[in-house]
Design an enzyme around this catalytic site. Structure first.
Site, PDB file in Angstrom:
ATOM      1  N   ASP A  25       0.874  -1.166   0.000  1.00 15.88           N
ATOM      2  CA  ASP A  25       0.000   0.000   0.000  1.00 15.88           C
ATOM      3  C   ASP A  25       0.921   1.229   0.000  1.00 15.88           C
ATOM      4  OD1 ASP A  25      -2.241   1.733   0.512  1.00 15.88           O
ATOM      5  OD2 ASP A  25      -1.519   1.832   2.568  1.00 15.88           O
ATOM      6  N   ASP A  27      -0.237   5.201   0.657  1.00 15.62           N
ATOM      7  CA  ASP A  27      -0.545   6.199   1.711  1.00 15.62           C
ATOM      8  C   ASP A  27      -0.456   5.537   3.087  1.00 15.62           C
ATOM      9  OD1 ASP A  27      -3.202   7.927  -0.104  1.00 15.62           O
ATOM     10  OD2 ASP A  27      -1.074   8.366   0.101  1.00 15.62           O
TER      11      ASP A  27
HETATM   12  O1  LIG Z   1      -9.690   8.265   0.270  1.00 13.63           O
HETATM   13  C1  LIG Z   1      -8.923   7.549  -0.393  1.00 13.63           C
HETATM   14  O2  LIG Z   1      -9.027   7.445  -1.637  1.00 13.63           O
HETATM   15  C2  LIG Z   1      -7.916   6.720   0.357  1.00 13.63           C
HETATM   16  O3  LIG Z   1      -7.857   7.069   1.712  1.00 13.63           O
HETATM   17  C3  LIG Z   1      -6.479   6.830  -0.024  1.00 13.63           C
HETATM   18  O4  LIG Z   1      -6.242   7.448  -1.149  1.00 13.63           O
HETATM   19  C4  LIG Z   1      -5.872   5.465   0.218  1.00 13.63           C
HETATM   20  O5  LIG Z   1      -4.706   5.280  -0.482  1.00 13.63           O
HETATM   21  P1  LIG Z   1      -3.800   3.953  -0.112  1.00 13.63           P
HETATM   22  O6  LIG Z   1      -3.624   3.999   1.387  1.00 13.63           O
HETATM   23  O7  LIG Z   1      -4.573   2.756  -0.570  1.00 13.63           O
HETATM   24  O8  LIG Z   1      -2.498   4.193  -0.873  1.00 13.63           O
HETATM   25 MG   LIG Z   2      -2.819   3.344   3.179  1.00 10.95          MG
END
Ligand SMILES: O=C(O)[C@H](O)[C@H](O)COP(=O)(O)O
Ligand SMILES: [Mg+2]
EC number: 3.1.3.41
Length: 297
Positions: A25, A27
């Site tokens: 992942d 973020d």
């Molecule tokens: O609101 C959103 O789209 C998500 O919180 C965010 O972009 C998640 O990103 P990830 O942690 O899957 O990289």
């Molecule tokens: Mg994340």
């Protein structure tokens, strides 16, 4: 079985030896916004030097894969577009390969340039991005009509969301039951460092409530993203580990794909939520991806 806390060097060595592929992942694991998680680049570099395959799996649909390649480079991390699997890309692949979307029609996008660019890259025209700038009031709202050429409404993370965009998406979904309702992901919140902000799943709820229609959701923890990845990379689930910061998306996603999972404490999850017996049970957990960097020493 309760999640195992990784602490000693031997724990990390054993983790690295056990898997051929690591899904990451982004973020909350590799970065928070535009700030890299300390040690994450060194940890990724170590895994590459150990011959591991890395795949970056993000629910954040605001950027295209090319945008992410540039973001990785800015943060000192080498990553190829083919290693990046965003919910925007998964949406485009799903509409092209599974739905076999009629390209004579177009997609109305409540979302950012990431969704638009990935749809256009697979030959699907995307509209709606200019609507954020258009004024609207009770008189001009009558300009907002259902368009029979809109074959799908795609909802993702939209930093420029507007009433006009929501109204246009609504009328197309409410008036045309054949118009597909696709969500890139349904994360409740967006991690932003000190604070959490409304996630794309929270924006999505406006249309779910107003249209009383249920979208097909592409991103983690849902099956379309996992099916795409397992097929694209020919992964052996037994030799693959999913690394994430959210129990309800990343860890559940890994579990549903039969993968092992590593939850980090640098994003959304905290130790209490990881150890809660009713939570999706991660295989392992650790403070941060940066903990693996110690192996490079
Ligand atoms: O609101 C959103 O789209 C998500 O919180 C965010 O972009 C998640 O990103 P990830 O942690 O899957 O990289
Ligand atoms: Mg994340």
């Amino acid at each position: 079985m309760a999640p195992t806390r990784l602490r000693a060097r031997a724990d990390y060595e054993s983790l690295v030896d056990k898997y051929d592929t690591f899904l990451f992942d982004c973020d909350g694991v590799i970065w928070t916004g535009s700030t890299v998680i300390p040690g994450a680049p060194a940890a990724l570099d170590l895994l590459r030097r150990r011959g591991k395959r890395l795949v970056f799996v993000t629910n954040n649909s605001a950027k295209s894969r090319q945008d992410y390649v540039q973001k990785f480079a800015r943060l000192g991390i080498q990553a190829e577009a083919d290693e990046i699997f965003s919910s925007a890309y998964a949406t485009a692949v799903y509409l092209r390969d599974v739905v076999r979307f009629d390209t004579a029609k177009k997609a109305y996008v409540v979302g950012g340039s990431g969704v638009r660019h990935e749809l256009e890259a697979v030959g699907i025209s995307a509209t709606g991005h200019a609507d954020s700038a258009l004024p609207i009031d009770l008189d001009s709202i009558r300009d907002v009509r259902a368009d029979p050429d809109v074959g799908a409404v795609v909802c993702g993370l939209d930093y420029d969301i507007s009433y006009r965009k929501l109204a246009t998406a609504h009328v197309n979904l409410a008036e045309n039951r054949d118009c597909l309702f696709i969500a890139t992901n349904d994360d409740r919140t967006l991690p932003g460092g000190r604070y959490m902000y409304p996630g794309s799943g929270s924006l999505l709820q406006v249309l779910v409530h107003s249209t009383q229609r249920k979208p097909l959701v592409m991103g983690k923890p849902n099956a379309p993203m996992m099916e795409c990845i397992l097929q694209r990379f020919h992964l052996d689930p037994a030799r693959t580990c999913m690394v994430g910061d959210r129990l309800d998306t990343d860890i559940l996603f890994g579990i549903s794909g039969g993968l092992s999972t590593l939850c980090v404490l640098s994003g959304v999850a905290d130790e209490a939520s990881i150890l809660a017996p009713d939570a999706p049970q991660a295989t392992y957990y650790t403070a941060s991806l940066g903990d693996l960097a110690a192996l490079a020493a």
